[in-house]
Design a protein around this motif. Structure first.
Motif, PDB file in Angstrom:
ATOM      1  N   THR A  37      37.867  37.561  27.526  1.00 21.55           N
ATOM      2  CA  THR A  37      38.201  38.552  26.502  1.00 21.55           C
ATOM      3  C   THR A  37      39.374  38.109  25.636  1.00 21.55           C
ATOM      4  O   THR A  37      39.892  38.891  24.835  1.00 21.55           O
ATOM      5  N   GLY A  38      39.804  36.865  25.791  1.00 22.27           N
ATOM      6  CA  GLY A  38      40.749  36.294  24.852  1.00 22.27           C
ATOM      7  C   GLY A  38      42.207  36.286  25.229  1.00 22.27           C
ATOM      8  O   GLY A  38      43.053  36.024  24.377  1.00 22.27           O
ATOM      9  N   SER A  39      42.532  36.544  26.503  1.00 22.15           N
ATOM     10  CA  SER A  39      43.943  36.520  26.875  1.00 22.15           C
ATOM     11  C   SER A  39      44.124  36.271  28.368  1.00 22.15           C
ATOM     12  O   SER A  39      43.181  36.336  29.159  1.00 22.15           O
ATOM     13  N   VAL A  40      45.381  36.031  28.737  1.00 20.41           N
ATOM     14  CA  VAL A  40      45.754  35.826  30.131  1.00 20.41           C
ATOM     15  C   VAL A  40      45.456  37.067  30.977  1.00 20.41           C
ATOM     16  O   VAL A  40      45.301  36.977  32.207  1.00 20.41           O
ATOM     17  N   LYS A  41      45.335  38.228  30.337  1.00 25.29           N
ATOM     18  CA  LYS A  41      45.155  39.479  31.071  1.00 25.29           C
ATOM     19  C   LYS A  41      43.808  39.572  31.772  1.00 25.29           C
ATOM     20  O   LYS A  41      43.629  40.425  32.654  1.00 25.29           O
ATOM     21  N   ASP A  42      42.858  38.717  31.408  1.00 31.07           N
ATOM     22  CA  ASP A  42      41.584  38.691  32.138  1.00 31.07           C
ATOM     23  C   ASP A  42      41.814  38.425  33.620  1.00 31.07           C
ATOM     24  O   ASP A  42      41.083  38.934  34.476  1.00 31.07           O
ATOM     25  N   ARG A  43      42.787  37.593  33.909  1.00 28.88           N
ATOM     26  CA  ARG A  43      43.029  37.209  35.314  1.00 28.88           C
ATOM     27  C   ARG A  43      43.389  38.433  36.157  1.00 28.88           C
ATOM     28  O   ARG A  43      42.854  38.627  37.255  1.00 28.88           O
ATOM     29  N   ALA A  44      44.290  39.264  35.653  1.00 30.01           N
ATOM     30  CA  ALA A  44      44.704  40.445  36.407  1.00 30.01           C
ATOM     31  C   ALA A  44      43.607  41.507  36.444  1.00 30.01           C
ATOM     32  O   ALA A  44      43.359  42.109  37.491  1.00 30.01           O
ATOM     33  N   ALA A  45      42.955  41.737  35.305  1.00 36.01           N
ATOM     34  CA  ALA A  45      41.902  42.756  35.262  1.00 36.01           C
ATOM     35  C   ALA A  45      40.793  42.431  36.253  1.00 36.01           C
ATOM     36  O   ALA A  45      40.342  43.293  37.019  1.00 36.01           O
ATOM     37  N   CYS A  46      40.339  41.180  36.248  1.00 33.61           N
ATOM     38  CA  CYS A  46      39.272  40.751  37.149  1.00 33.61           C
ATOM     39  C   CYS A  46      39.698  40.868  38.609  1.00 33.61           C
ATOM     40  O   CYS A  46      38.982  41.413  39.450  1.00 33.61           O
ATOM     41  N   TYR A  47      40.892  40.380  38.916  1.00 36.70           N
ATOM     42  CA  TYR A  47      41.377  40.353  40.301  1.00 36.70           C
ATOM     43  C   TYR A  47      41.580  41.764  40.847  1.00 36.70           C
ATOM     44  O   TYR A  47      41.118  42.086  41.953  1.00 36.70           O
ATOM     45  N   ILE A  48      42.270  42.601  40.100  1.00 33.23           N
ATOM     46  CA  ILE A  48      42.582  43.949  40.582  1.00 33.23           C
ATOM     47  C   ILE A  48      41.309  44.770  40.795  1.00 33.23           C
ATOM     48  O   ILE A  48      41.134  45.420  41.832  1.00 33.23           O
ATOM     49  N   ILE A  49      40.408  44.725  39.829  1.00 33.33           N
ATOM     50  CA  ILE A  49      39.179  45.520  39.956  1.00 33.33           C
ATOM     51  C   ILE A  49      38.311  44.994  41.096  1.00 33.33           C
ATOM     52  O   ILE A  49      37.785  45.783  41.899  1.00 33.33           O
ATOM     53  N   ASN A  50      38.146  43.680  41.205  1.00 33.30           N
ATOM     54  CA  ASN A  50      37.339  43.124  42.299  1.00 33.30           C
ATOM     55  C   ASN A  50      37.924  43.468  43.662  1.00 33.30           C
ATOM     56  O   ASN A  50      37.188  43.832  44.593  1.00 33.30           O
ATOM     57  N   ARG A  51      39.246  43.355  43.800  1.00 30.98           N
ATOM     58  CA  ARG A  51      39.884  43.692  45.078  1.00 30.98           C
ATOM     59  C   ARG A  51      39.660  45.159  45.427  1.00 30.98           C
ATOM     60  O   ARG A  51      39.314  45.505  46.567  1.00 30.98           O
ATOM     61  N   ALA A  52      39.874  46.033  44.440  1.00 28.15           N
ATOM     62  CA  ALA A  52      39.747  47.470  44.688  1.00 28.15           C
ATOM     63  C   ALA A  52      38.316  47.854  45.029  1.00 28.15           C
ATOM     64  O   ALA A  52      38.068  48.698  45.902  1.00 28.15           O
ATOM     65  N   VAL A  53      37.344  47.238  44.341  1.00 26.82           N
ATOM     66  CA  VAL A  53      35.931  47.520  44.624  1.00 26.82           C
ATOM     67  C   VAL A  53      35.566  47.028  46.021  1.00 26.82           C
ATOM     68  O   VAL A  53      34.952  47.752  46.822  1.00 26.82           O
ATOM     69  N   ASN A  54      35.947  45.808  46.338  1.00 31.90           N
ATOM     70  CA  ASN A  54      35.583  45.216  47.632  1.00 31.90           C
ATOM     71  C   ASN A  54      36.254  45.912  48.810  1.00 31.90           C
ATOM     72  O   ASN A  54      35.707  45.936  49.914  1.00 31.90           O
ATOM     73  N   GLU A  55      37.442  46.466  48.591  1.00 29.03           N
ATOM     74  CA  GLU A  55      38.171  47.109  49.687  1.00 29.03           C
ATOM     75  C   GLU A  55      37.946  48.627  49.730  1.00 29.03           C
ATOM     76  O   GLU A  55      38.580  49.321  50.524  1.00 29.03           O
ATOM     77  N   GLY A  56      37.079  49.121  48.869  1.00 31.40           N
ATOM     78  CA  GLY A  56      36.743  50.533  48.902  1.00 31.40           C
ATOM     79  C   GLY A  56      37.800  51.461  48.336  1.00 31.40           C
ATOM     80  O   GLY A  56      37.790  52.669  48.611  1.00 31.40           O
ATOM     81  N   ILE A  57      38.723  50.907  47.548  1.00 31.14           N
ATOM     82  CA  ILE A  57      39.748  51.747  46.933  1.00 31.14           C
ATOM     83  C   ILE A  57      39.127  52.648  45.867  1.00 31.14           C
ATOM     84  O   ILE A  57      39.548  53.785  45.669  1.00 31.14           O
ATOM     85  N   PHE A  58      38.112  52.130  45.185  1.00 29.89           N
ATOM     86  CA  PHE A  58      37.394  52.907  44.167  1.00 29.89           C
ATOM     87  C   PHE A  58      36.127  53.514  44.775  1.00 29.89           C
ATOM     88  O   PHE A  58      35.501  52.924  45.651  1.00 29.89           O
ATOM     89  N   ASN A  59      35.757  54.698  44.274  1.00 31.92           N
ATOM     90  CA  ASN A  59      34.451  55.267  44.584  1.00 31.92           C
ATOM     91  C   ASN A  59      33.758  55.624  43.277  1.00 31.92           C
ATOM     92  O   ASN A  59      34.289  55.349  42.187  1.00 31.92           O
ATOM     93  N   LYS A  60      32.590  56.237  43.366  1.00 30.71           N
ATOM     94  CA  LYS A  60      31.801  56.494  42.155  1.00 30.71           C
ATOM     95  C   LYS A  60      32.486  57.450  41.187  1.00 30.71           C
ATOM     96  O   LYS A  60      32.153  57.493  40.000  1.00 30.71           O
ATOM     97  N   ASP A  61      33.456  58.219  41.694  1.00 27.17           N
ATOM     98  CA  ASP A  61      34.147  59.195  40.842  1.00 27.17           C
ATOM     99  C   ASP A  61      35.490  58.687  40.306  1.00 27.17           C
ATOM    100  O   ASP A  61      36.148  59.376  39.527  1.00 27.17           O
ATOM    101  N   THR A  62      35.896  57.509  40.736  1.00 34.55           N
ATOM    102  CA  THR A  62      37.187  56.982  40.314  1.00 34.55           C
ATOM    103  C   THR A  62      37.191  56.667  38.823  1.00 34.55           C
ATOM    104  O   THR A  62      36.247  56.073  38.291  1.00 34.55           O
ATOM    105  N   VAL A  63      38.264  57.069  38.156  1.00 35.98           N
ATOM    106  CA  VAL A  63      38.472  56.743  36.741  1.00 35.98           C
ATOM    107  C   VAL A  63      39.768  55.938  36.644  1.00 35.98           C
ATOM    108  O   VAL A  63      40.834  56.393  37.067  1.00 35.98           O
ATOM    109  N   LEU A  64      39.676  54.745  36.097  1.00 33.25           N
ATOM    110  CA  LEU A  64      40.856  53.910  35.915  1.00 33.25           C
ATOM    111  C   LEU A  64      41.632  54.385  34.693  1.00 33.25           C
ATOM    112  O   LEU A  64      41.039  54.840  33.710  1.00 33.25           O
ATOM    113  N   ILE A  65      42.953  54.245  34.753  1.00 32.95           N
ATOM    114  CA  ILE A  65      43.781  54.563  33.600  1.00 32.95           C
ATOM    115  C   ILE A  65      44.912  53.543  33.511  1.00 32.95           C
ATOM    116  O   ILE A  65      45.418  53.081  34.538  1.00 32.95           O
TER     117      ILE A  65
END
Length: 327
Positions: A37-65
């Motif tokens: 997406t054109g910046s260094v921030k891809d690294r954090a966005a990808c890592y944080i979301i993947n970790r949270a999804v894999n560890e069950g921190i997010f569910n179907k009702d979770t809304v990121l902000i």
């Protein structure tokens, strides 16, 4: 073959630049605008979301902000959508129109803050808005790049690792990085210091940012500096700080394009200006390798940094406020 472009995060190009007037100094720049997406921030966005999804921190009702001046919002909107997650991005009047467009077109809900905070910026009011919404909705997950340890972990595991591996002879001498939300320099500095204890980590900030104690004032270029000192910086291993003006940033962005064919964003110009300033009065008699990070691409600054009319319009207040004499 990639199944989707968002899988192509990291392993960005490293380009060598010679520093004008300093033949013994070679600058090695990580071109982070080659991320999806054109910046260094891809690294954090990808890592944080993947970790949270894999560890069950997010569910179907979770809304990121999240609060974002632009790049992190663009990255989060893309990576959240790829996981079918809802995302609310709190931006402000200074968010570049192209970033606002990209965030919206990638499915995020936008909340724009128009009232300046007590420092004349918008960050504090963006955060206050998020805190208010959190109190009303228990299903919100605040990504919180200013304090979330996963943010620093992302850069420790990826960008920091790449810098250590790609430095000449895998020996890191200097690393220059712009500072805003703080996660990038925190993660990279810890990884670099682990593998190269003698390396010097140089933080680059802009006049008018309060991160390292400068007097707050109006700033025109997003992506570097802050109205707060992010808590995540408590864990950073920083040796020195170099402050540059936005006027120097403008000049250095133009120099990178004209002299090196690098069409980079605002914080990249700040970093390049800081390197030149840092070494300007140092006599360097032996080869020195300087690693640095160019965080985002120049296309997003066509209407500002690379627009002559805009530059002329803000040049005088920049010079007057920062006590910079035009050469």
């Amino acid at each position: 073959m990639l199944s989707k472009i968002l899988n192509k995060v990291g392993n960005t190009p490293l380009v060598a630049l010679k520093l004008k007037g300093k033949p013994n100094i070679t600058v090695y720049a990580k071109l982070e605008y080659y991320n999806p997406t054109g910046s260094v921030k891809d690294r954090a966005a990808c890592y944080i979301i993947n970790r949270a999804v894999n560890e069950g921190i997010f569910n179907k009702d979770t809304v990121l902000i999240e609060s974002s001046s632009g790049n992190f919002g663009v990255a989060l909107s893309a990576h959240a959508r790829s996981h079918n997650l809802k995302f609310i991005c709190v931006i402000d009047q200074n968010t570049l129109p192209v970033n606002e467009m990209l965030i919206k077109l990638q499915g995020a809900e936008l909340i724009k803050i128009s009232e300046p905070d007590e420092y004349g910026g918008y960050l504090l009011n963006r955060i206050r808005k998020i805190e208010h919404l959190l109190s009303e909705n228990p299903n919100l997950y605040w990504v919180n790049q200013y304090a979330n340890p996963l943010n620093a972990e992302a850069y420790y595991a990826s960008l920091g690792k790449e810098i250590c591996q790609e430095a000449p002879g895998q020996q890191v001498e200097y690393v220059f990085m712009g500072v805003s939300s703080g996660g990038t320099i925190t993660g990279v500095s810890r990884r670099v210091k682990k593998e190269n204890p003698e390396a010097k980590i140089i933080a680059v900030d802009i006049y008018g940012s309060v991160i390292f104690g400068d007097t707050p004032r109006k700033r025109y270029i997003p992506g570097i500096g802050s109205s707060i000192r992010p808590k995540i910086l408590d864990d950073a291993l920083i040796d020195e700080v170099v402050l540059v003006s936005e006027y120097e940033t403008l000049q250095s962005c133009r120099d990178l394009l004209e002299q090196h064919n690098l069409f980079a964003g605002g914080s990249s110009g700040s970093v390049y200006a800081a390197i030149q300033k840092y070494f300007s009065n140092k006599e360097i008699n032996e080869p020195v390798n300087v690693m640095c990070v160019f965080a985002d691409r120049g296309e997003r600054y066509i209407a500002t940094i690379y627009n002559d009319e805009w530059c002329e319009k803000i040049k005088k207040p920049m010079i007057d406020e920062e006590y910079i004499v035009t050469p």
